[in-house]
Write a protein that holds these residues in place. Structure first.
Motif, mmCIF file in Angstrom:
data_model
loop_
_atom_site.group_PDB
_atom_site.id
_atom_site.type_symbol
_atom_site.label_atom_id
_atom_site.label_comp_id
_atom_site.label_asym_id
_atom_site.label_seq_id
_atom_site.Cartn_x
_atom_site.Cartn_y
_atom_site.Cartn_z
ATOM 1 N N VAL A 74 9.034 18.938 2.874
ATOM 2 C CA VAL A 74 8.497 18.048 3.906
ATOM 3 C C VAL A 74 7.639 16.984 3.235
ATOM 4 O O VAL A 74 6.868 17.266 2.313
ATOM 5 N N PHE A 75 7.777 15.747 3.695
ATOM 6 C CA PHE A 75 6.941 14.663 3.190
ATOM 7 C C PHE A 75 5.549 14.779 3.800
ATOM 8 O O PHE A 75 5.402 14.878 5.015
ATOM 9 N N LEU A 76 4.545 14.766 2.917
ATOM 10 C CA LEU A 76 3.152 14.856 3.333
ATOM 11 C C LEU A 76 2.374 13.698 2.726
ATOM 12 O O LEU A 76 2.786 13.137 1.707
ATOM 13 N N PRO A 77 1.232 13.346 3.303
ATOM 14 C CA PRO A 77 0.413 12.292 2.708
ATOM 15 C C PRO A 77 0.038 12.653 1.267
ATOM 16 O O PRO A 77 -0.172 13.824 0.939
ATOM 17 N N TRP A 78 -0.049 11.618 0.409
ATOM 18 C CA TRP A 78 -0.348 11.842 -0.993
ATOM 19 C C TRP A 78 -1.620 12.662 -1.194
ATOM 20 O O TRP A 78 -1.647 13.588 -2.000
ATOM 21 N N LEU A 79 -2.682 12.345 -0.491
ATOM 22 C CA LEU A 79 -3.933 13.055 -0.711
ATOM 23 C C LEU A 79 -3.822 14.534 -0.360
ATOM 24 O O LEU A 79 -4.536 15.368 -0.910
ATOM 25 N N THR A 80 -2.903 14.885 0.536
ATOM 26 C CA THR A 80 -2.641 16.284 0.876
ATOM 27 C C THR A 80 -1.806 16.953 -0.219
ATOM 28 O O THR A 80 -1.995 18.127 -0.526
ATOM 29 N N SER A 81 -0.893 16.198 -0.830
ATOM 30 C CA SER A 81 0.057 16.737 -1.813
ATOM 31 C C SER A 81 -0.445 16.683 -3.244
ATOM 32 O O SER A 81 0.115 17.340 -4.123
ATOM 33 N N ARG A 82 -1.463 15.904 -3.497
ATOM 34 C CA ARG A 82 -1.904 15.611 -4.862
ATOM 35 C C ARG A 82 -2.084 16.857 -5.721
ATOM 36 O O ARG A 82 -1.647 16.907 -6.866
ATOM 37 N N ASN A 83 -2.724 17.863 -5.201
ATOM 38 C CA ASN A 83 -2.995 19.069 -5.988
ATOM 39 C C ASN A 83 -1.814 20.020 -6.063
ATOM 40 O O ASN A 83 -1.896 21.055 -6.727
ATOM 41 N N ASP A 84 -0.711 19.688 -5.387
ATOM 42 C CA ASP A 84 0.481 20.530 -5.415
ATOM 43 C C ASP A 84 1.470 20.141 -6.505
ATOM 44 O O ASP A 84 2.502 20.795 -6.653
ATOM 45 N N VAL A 85 1.179 19.071 -7.259
ATOM 46 C CA VAL A 85 2.093 18.641 -8.326
ATOM 47 C C VAL A 85 2.097 19.741 -9.391
ATOM 48 O O VAL A 85 1.072 20.017 -10.005
ATOM 49 N N PRO A 86 3.251 20.388 -9.585
ATOM 50 C CA PRO A 86 3.273 21.541 -10.496
ATOM 51 C C PRO A 86 3.260 21.134 -11.969
ATOM 52 O O PRO A 86 3.770 20.078 -12.339
ATOM 53 N N ALA A 87 2.689 21.984 -12.787
ATOM 54 C CA ALA A 87 2.759 21.804 -14.235
ATOM 55 C C ALA A 87 4.119 22.304 -14.703
ATOM 56 O O ALA A 87 4.740 23.152 -14.058
ATOM 57 N N GLY A 88 4.602 21.778 -15.782
ATOM 58 C CA GLY A 88 5.839 22.278 -16.386
ATOM 59 C C GLY A 88 7.102 21.684 -15.821
ATOM 60 O O GLY A 88 7.746 20.874 -16.457
ATOM 61 N N THR A 89 7.478 22.097 -14.634
ATOM 62 C CA THR A 89 8.723 21.655 -14.006
ATOM 63 C C THR A 89 8.431 21.267 -12.566
ATOM 64 O O THR A 89 7.712 21.978 -11.870
ATOM 65 N N GLY A 90 8.997 20.152 -12.131
ATOM 66 C CA GLY A 90 8.792 19.752 -10.747
ATOM 67 C C GLY A 90 9.689 18.610 -10.333
ATOM 68 O O GLY A 90 10.399 18.017 -11.147
ATOM 69 N N GLU A 91 9.646 18.326 -9.050
ATOM 70 C CA GLU A 91 10.410 17.230 -8.457
ATOM 71 C C GLU A 91 9.578 16.649 -7.330
ATOM 72 O O GLU A 91 9.110 17.387 -6.463
ATOM 73 N N LEU A 92 9.379 15.335 -7.373
ATOM 74 C CA LEU A 92 8.635 14.643 -6.322
ATOM 75 C C LEU A 92 9.483 13.508 -5.775
ATOM 76 O O LEU A 92 10.100 12.761 -6.537
#
Length: 162
Positions: free
Chosen positions: A44-62
């Motif tokens: 689900v698309f969420l506002p950046w400030l809500t998602s900012r701390n969810d950016v995973p280390a190592g492997t991810g997709e945004l």
């Protein structure tokens, strides 16, 4: 619909920190920016400030859109330039799956400006490095160049902090 242009960076920088820095800067221009982070809230698309701390280390997709209107149109028009000559983009990253790869060196990696440089093959040791793929609407538009340059600079700045 398959659209977009892939650009790959190979980096030793902490990719999650570089992405956060780049998107923090973009958020100043796109205050309604929405981000879908793989593995978080089922895409689900969420506002950046809500998602900012969810950016995973190592492997991810945004997946990144300027606002709700761009996110809704994404399904219809894919990775294309929309209003204001801007478009959605994606950043996918993971540790290199190989320890070394053969590459073609087209520019002097030592930064010397002598004439007569001859392109040649080399081995890039990728152990400990990450591959970062950025999908932009195209390669040459000012928007796509700005996104690629911003991420490149954010990754470079993170290597200076480590």
């Amino acid at each position: 619909m398959i659209t977009g242009h892939d650009t790959v960076f190979v980096t030793g920088a902490p990719v999650d920190a570089g992405i956060r820095a780049m998107l923090d800067a973009l958020h100043r221009q796109w205050p309604n920016m929405l981000v879908a982070v793989s593995g978080v809230a089922d895409g689900v698309f969420l506002p950046w400030l809500t998602s900012r701390n969810d950016v995973p280390a190592g492997t991810g997709e945004l997946l990144v859109a300027r606002d709700a209107h761009m996110e809704q149109r994404w399904d219809e028009v894919g990775y294309s330039l929309m209003e204001y000559d801007e478009g959605p983009f994606a950043v996918l990253y993971q540790p290199s799956g190989r320890t070394a790869v053969e590459i073609q060196v087209d520019e002097d990696p030592y930064g010397r400006s002598r004439s007569g440089f001859e392109p040649h093959s080399a081995t890039l040791v990728t152990a400990g490095l990450s591959l970062v793929t950025v999908v932009t609407p195209d390669l040459e538009s000012p928007f796509s160049r700005r996104i690629l340059d911003a991420l490149r600079q954010a990754l470079i700045s993170q290597t200076r902090h480590t």
